[in-house]
Write an enzyme that holds these catalytic residues in place. Structure first.
Site, PDB file in Angstrom:
ATOM      1  N   VAL A   1       1.106  -1.269   0.092  1.00  0.00           N
ATOM      2  CA  VAL A   1       0.060  -0.120  -0.443  1.00  0.00           C
ATOM      3  C   VAL A   1       0.628   1.521   0.139  1.00  0.00           C
ATOM      4  O   VAL A   1       0.396   2.050  -0.940  1.00  0.00           O
ATOM      5  CB  VAL A   1      -1.515   0.115   0.599  1.00  0.00           C
TER       6      VAL A   1
ATOM      7  N   THR B   1      -2.287  -3.470   9.585  1.00  0.00           N
ATOM      8  CA  THR B   1      -2.694  -3.946  11.329  1.00  0.00           C
ATOM      9  C   THR B   1      -3.500  -5.659  11.128  1.00  0.00           C
ATOM     10  O   THR B   1      -4.821  -5.574  11.133  1.00  0.00           O
ATOM     11  CB  THR B   1      -4.456  -3.528  11.519  1.00  0.00           C
TER      12      THR B   1
ATOM     13  N   ARG C   1       1.366 -13.839   2.539  1.00  0.00           N
ATOM     14  CA  ARG C   1       0.624 -13.590   3.589  1.00  0.00           C
ATOM     15  C   ARG C   1      -0.900 -14.044   4.656  1.00  0.00           C
ATOM     16  O   ARG C   1      -1.483 -13.594   3.712  1.00  0.00           O
ATOM     17  CB  ARG C   1       1.469 -12.147   4.926  1.00  0.00           C
TER      18      ARG C   1
ATOM     19  N   CYS D   1      -6.814  -7.919   4.624  1.00  0.00           N
ATOM     20  CA  CYS D   1      -8.026  -6.873   4.146  1.00  0.00           C
ATOM     21  C   CYS D   1      -9.587  -7.772   4.530  1.00  0.00           C
ATOM     22  O   CYS D   1      -9.561  -7.750   5.521  1.00  0.00           O
ATOM     23  CB  CYS D   1      -8.386  -6.522   3.036  1.00  0.00           C
TER      24      CYS D   1
ATOM     25  N   ASP E   1      10.895   3.028   5.885  1.00  0.00           N
ATOM     26  CA  ASP E   1      10.184   1.568   6.008  1.00  0.00           C
ATOM     27  C   ASP E   1      11.577   1.629   6.954  1.00  0.00           C
ATOM     28  O   ASP E   1      12.459   1.373   7.009  1.00  0.00           O
ATOM     29  CB  ASP E   1      10.096   0.679   5.623  1.00  0.00           C
TER      30      ASP E   1
END
Length: 437
Positions: A22, A90, A336, A265, A40
């Site tokens: 993203v 998250t 992931r 997501c 990062d």
């Protein structure tokens, strides 16, 4: 002069905190118009970007080579920017509760390097209230500054779809929100530099947070309905894809398909919403029911494969099975939270250690996260069963001869086509025991 004007005139910079699937495309998009610092913590990732390599495949190596983004793992460089965008993952914990560690950590790092007059915009998916109740106190503590006086905050949920070359940052309407009217306009103006589809001004930060978390919850529920239909129709001996094609001729039928729900997501965001609801004393009915169905689909696929092996008189424990595709979605290297691992693990319960192949996937990541070592497709042969698990373009182009070669002449071939990318009639006519969701 406004912060937006200072940014456009080159007097101030924008920073991106988190350069994954993203954050990196956002940084690259802004860098075409303004000065951007891309930060990062992962030094090896930064080294790849600095050498012109795109490990995400989101924009490509050529774009990374030519971008003006100043990639860095040095948090102190965040002090050079006044407009900060936080785009970190998250995830959820093993018990499905929100794991705010990444966004809290990013807030701490940014707080230590925050300067007066800054605006901080969070893009990470969270439940309503996290920006103001969790992130702001961390920013204030670490910076010694006061929110609303020395710096402002906003929230603009990410809508980037990894691997999707059509729906990009520039082409998707951007929801923006701010702690006050002035901040909202600054944030809207900055994002308008790159979002061609325009921005939508949400009435509050909490509204914007809620809008994001329900987008994927809605998709999750609709896919769960399709998965439940697939289970029911399979018991009836009816092909689900054929049913959906027939039903889809009605103008208002929603075009959802059954499948595994992984990634960061759709399979995660609903738990953020239900967690907050639980805190307020409400136990979700529909959302958690959908989650249970979707979380069990890997087990269901493996069990169905085992039944088909038995139907073919193939001993289950010694069966040789290959899984084609391991990423959480097609044409994307990200493994992931892939649900293919659920199929792999469930087959292990039956004494089957499947071979896994995926040229698109990040092999190092798969080894680190799951202990999976990929087998090159050309080395797979003598299979009893094949699971075509991910609809990569490469697999869509496989001919029947290519599929046949995986079995090396075996008379009875068990084939699971999860995404329904092959012609069912052709394979059943050829003697395959063919099954799809």
């Amino acid at each position: 002069m406004s912060l937006y004007e200072d940014i456009v005139n080159g007097k101030e910079k924008v920073s991106l905190v988190g350069l994954g699937y993203v954050g990196m495309p956002i940084a690259v998009a802004f860098a075409r118009k303004i000065q951007v610092i891309g930060f990062d913590l992962n030094e090896s990732k930064i080294a790849l970007y600095q050498s012109g390599v795109d490990p995400t495949n989101e924009v490509g190596d050529e774009v990374i080579k030519n971008t003006t983004v100043e990639f860095t793992a040095d948090a102190a460089r965040l002090k050079e920017a006044k407009f900060h965008i936080v785009a970190v993952p998250t995830p959820v914990n093993n018990d499905h509760t929100p794991d705010l560690t990444p966004v809290e950590g990013a807030s701490r790092i940014l707080g230590k390097n925050l300067t007066k007059g800054s605006i901080v915009v969070f893009e990470s998916t969270v439940y309503p209230g996290v920006t103001e109740d969790v992130c702001v106190p961390i920013l204030e503590k670490e910076s010694g500054l006061r929110c609303g006086v020395d710096f402002k905050v906003g929230y603009s949920p990410e809508r980037i779809n990894p691997g999707d070359k059509v729906h990009r940052l520039e082409t998707i309407t951007k929801i923006v929100s701010g702690m006050d009217a002035e901040t909202l306009e600054e944030i809207a103006n900055v994002y308008s530099l790159v979002v061609e589809a325009g921005v939508y001004r949400a009435e509050s930060i909490k509204v914007a947070e809620a809008a994001k978390v329900i987008e994927n919850s809605q998709r999750d529920i609709n896919i769960a309905f399709m998965n439940e239909l697939s289970i029911i129709f399979n018991k009836m001996g009816i092909d689900t894809k054929s049913v959906l094609e027939a039903a889809g001729t009605k103008w208002n039928f929603l075009n959802f398909q059954p499948g595994l729900v992984g990634g960061h997501c759709i399979g995660v965001d609903p738990y953020y919403l239900t967690y907050k609801a639980e805190e307020l004393g409400y136990h979700s009915q529909i959302i958690l029911s959908g989650r249970r169905i979707n979380d069990d689909m890997g087990k269901y696929v493996a069990e169905t494969l085992v039944k088909n092996l038995i139907k073919a008189d193939i001993p289950v424990k010694s069966a040789k099975v290959a899984i084609l595709g391991f990423t959480f979605k097609e044409n994307c290297p990200d493994t992931r939270n892939t649900k293919i691992i659920d199929i792999y693990n469930e087959l292990n319960e039956y004494g089957i250690t499947a071979q896994v192949t995926d040229d698109n996937a990040d092999a190092d990541e798969a080894k680190r996260l799951y202990g999976i070592t990929f087998t090159p497709l050309k080395e797979i042969h003598d299979c009893d069963a094949v699971i075509l698990a991910v609809a990569h373009e490469k697999y869509k182009n496989l001919s029947m001869a290519d599929i046949d070669a995986l079995y090396s002449g075996r008379k009875t071939k068990v084939l699971t086509d999860l995404k329904g990318i092959l012609n069912k009639k052709e394979y059943t006519d050829a003697g395959y025991i063919y099954w799809r969701l």
